[in-house]
Write a protein that holds these residues in place. Structure first.
Motif, PDB file in Angstrom:
ATOM      1  N   GLY A  20       0.802  -1.208   0.000  1.00  0.00           N
ATOM      2  CA  GLY A  20       0.000   0.000   0.000  1.00  0.00           C
ATOM      3  C   GLY A  20       0.841   1.267   0.000  1.00  0.00           C
ATOM      4  N   SER A  21       0.154   2.404   0.122  1.00  0.00           N
ATOM      5  CA  SER A  21       0.807   3.707   0.055  1.00  0.00           C
ATOM      6  C   SER A  21       0.346   4.605   1.197  1.00  0.00           C
ATOM      7  CB  SER A  21       0.491   4.398  -1.272  1.00  0.00           C
ATOM      8  OG  SER A  21       0.956   3.656  -2.376  1.00  0.00           O
TER       9      SER A  21
ATOM     10  N   LYS B  31      14.725   3.668  -2.291  1.00  0.00           N
ATOM     11  CA  LYS B  31      14.838   4.218  -3.652  1.00  0.00           C
ATOM     12  C   LYS B  31      13.868   3.509  -4.587  1.00  0.00           C
ATOM     13  CE  LYS B  31      19.645   5.789  -3.427  1.00  0.00           C
ATOM     14  NZ  LYS B  31      21.028   5.572  -3.910  1.00  0.00           N
ATOM     15  N   GLY B  32      13.172   4.302  -5.387  1.00  0.00           N
ATOM     16  CA  GLY B  32      12.202   3.753  -6.314  1.00  0.00           C
ATOM     17  C   GLY B  32      10.830   3.542  -5.707  1.00  0.00           C
ATOM     18  N   ARG B  33      10.730   3.638  -4.378  1.00  0.00           N
ATOM     19  CA  ARG B  33       9.435   3.455  -3.717  1.00  0.00           C
ATOM     20  C   ARG B  33       8.963   4.739  -3.034  1.00  0.00           C
ATOM     21  NH1 ARG B  33       9.010   0.149   0.529  1.00  0.00           N
ATOM     22  NH2 ARG B  33      11.182   0.385   1.206  1.00  0.00           N
ATOM     23  N   PHE B  34       9.879   5.494  -2.477  1.00  0.00           N
ATOM     24  CA  PHE B  34       9.545   6.723  -1.763  1.00  0.00           C
ATOM     25  C   PHE B  34       9.961   7.941  -2.597  1.00  0.00           C
ATOM     26  CE2 PHE B  34       9.880   5.019   2.888  1.00  0.00           C
ATOM     27  CZ  PHE B  34       9.027   3.981   2.556  1.00  0.00           C
ATOM     28  N   THR B  35       9.185   9.004  -2.477  1.00  0.00           N
ATOM     29  CA  THR B  35       9.514  10.255  -3.143  1.00  0.00           C
ATOM     30  C   THR B  35       9.349  11.406  -2.162  1.00  0.00           C
ATOM     31  OG1 THR B  35       8.740   9.413  -5.282  1.00  0.00           O
ATOM     32  CG2 THR B  35       9.020  11.800  -5.063  1.00  0.00           C
ATOM     33  N   ILE B  36      10.416  12.185  -2.007  1.00  0.00           N
ATOM     34  CA  ILE B  36      10.351  13.356  -1.146  1.00  0.00           C
ATOM     35  C   ILE B  36      10.170  14.590  -2.013  1.00  0.00           C
ATOM     36  CG2 ILE B  36      12.871  13.698  -1.086  1.00  0.00           C
ATOM     37  CD1 ILE B  36      12.524  14.585   1.854  1.00  0.00           C
TER      38      ILE B  36
ATOM     39  N   MET C 127       5.059   7.481   0.022  1.00  0.00           N
ATOM     40  CA  MET C 127       5.603   6.144   0.233  1.00  0.00           C
ATOM     41  C   MET C 127       4.715   5.127  -0.480  1.00  0.00           C
ATOM     42  SD  MET C 127       6.667   6.408   4.257  1.00  0.00           S
ATOM     43  CE  MET C 127       4.978   6.543   4.815  1.00  0.00           C
ATOM     44  N   ASN C 128       5.270   4.473  -1.467  1.00  0.00           N
ATOM     45  CA  ASN C 128       4.548   3.460  -2.239  1.00  0.00           C
ATOM     46  C   ASN C 128       5.189   2.094  -2.023  1.00  0.00           C
ATOM     47  OD1 ASN C 128       2.939   5.530  -3.360  1.00  0.00           O
ATOM     48  ND2 ASN C 128       4.392   5.830  -5.039  1.00  0.00           N
ATOM     49  N   SER C 129       4.457   1.070  -2.381  1.00  0.00           N
ATOM     50  CA  SER C 129       4.961  -0.305  -2.263  1.00  0.00           C
ATOM     51  C   SER C 129       5.540  -0.552  -0.878  1.00  0.00           C
ATOM     52  CB  SER C 129       6.018  -0.576  -3.334  1.00  0.00           C
ATOM     53  OG  SER C 129       5.488  -0.379  -4.634  1.00  0.00           O
TER      54      SER C 129
ATOM     55  N   THR D 210       2.738   1.947  10.253  1.00  0.00           N
ATOM     56  CA  THR D 210       2.720   0.510  10.492  1.00  0.00           C
ATOM     57  C   THR D 210       2.274  -0.195   9.216  1.00  0.00           C
ATOM     58  OG1 THR D 210       2.190   0.840  12.823  1.00  0.00           O
ATOM     59  CG2 THR D 210       1.820  -1.352  11.914  1.00  0.00           C
ATOM     60  N   VAL D 211       3.099  -1.119   8.758  1.00  0.00           N
ATOM     61  CA  VAL D 211       2.798  -1.866   7.542  1.00  0.00           C
ATOM     62  C   VAL D 211       2.588  -3.325   7.915  1.00  0.00           C
ATOM     63  CG1 VAL D 211       3.534  -2.438   5.213  1.00  0.00           C
ATOM     64  CG2 VAL D 211       4.257  -0.274   6.249  1.00  0.00           C
ATOM     65  N   SER D 212       1.402  -3.821   7.688  1.00  0.00           N
ATOM     66  CA  SER D 212       1.086  -5.202   8.025  1.00  0.00           C
ATOM     67  C   SER D 212       1.363  -6.123   6.835  1.00  0.00           C
ATOM     68  CB  SER D 212      -0.374  -5.320   8.446  1.00  0.00           C
ATOM     69  OG  SER D 212      -1.228  -4.974   7.371  1.00  0.00           O
ATOM     70  N   SER D 213       1.744  -7.342   7.165  1.00  0.00           N
ATOM     71  CA  SER D 213       2.079  -8.298   6.093  1.00  0.00           C
ATOM     72  C   SER D 213       0.863  -9.107   5.670  1.00  0.00           C
ATOM     73  CB  SER D 213       3.177  -9.244   6.583  1.00  0.00           C
ATOM     74  OG  SER D 213       2.761  -9.905   7.760  1.00  0.00           O
TER      75      SER D 213
END
Length: 115
Positions: free
Chosen positions: A16-17, A64-69, A82-84, A112-115
């Motif tokens: 998720g994002s 890198k490649g997932r987050f963009t500031i 924040m992606n992926s 919090t990122v759940s699996s």
């Protein structure tokens, strides 16, 4: 004095994002570097991404490649898209800013990122 307020954290499933925001307030002009770092329980604090007032960015390898500031200078606001997201991204995320040679840190926002 610079006061930083973060928002946008929460609970998300893996893949998720989330988008974090941080706004600096106070009698300030454009802040130089702004960024995000994170700290997970039992782990050392680590820098996630930074951005200068000119737009130069830097990321830790694992995001890198997932987050963009990005930032909005007139609003003294920095964002972290924040992606992926992965479970290992779970941490308290803190906004930081360098202004007139001093460093400032926000209160943090839980991701919090759940699996």
């Amino acid at each position: 004095q610079v006061h930083l307020v973060e928002s946008g954290g929460g609970l998300v499933q893996a893949g998720g994002s989330l988008r974090l925001s941080c706004t600096a307030s106070g009698n300030i002009f454009t802040i130089n570097a702004m960024g995000w770092y994170r700290q997970a329980p039992g782990k050392q604090r680590e820098s996630v991404a930074t951005i200068t007032s000119g737009g130069s960015t830097n990321y830790r390898d694992s995001v890198k490649g997932r987050f963009t500031i990005s930032r909005d200078n007139p609003k003294n606001t920095v964002y972290l898209q924040m992606n992926s997201l992965k479970p290992e991204d779970t941490a308290v995320y803190y906004c930081n800013a360098d202004y007139l040679g001093l460093g400032y840190v926000g209160q943090g926002t839980q991701v919090t990122v759940s699996s």
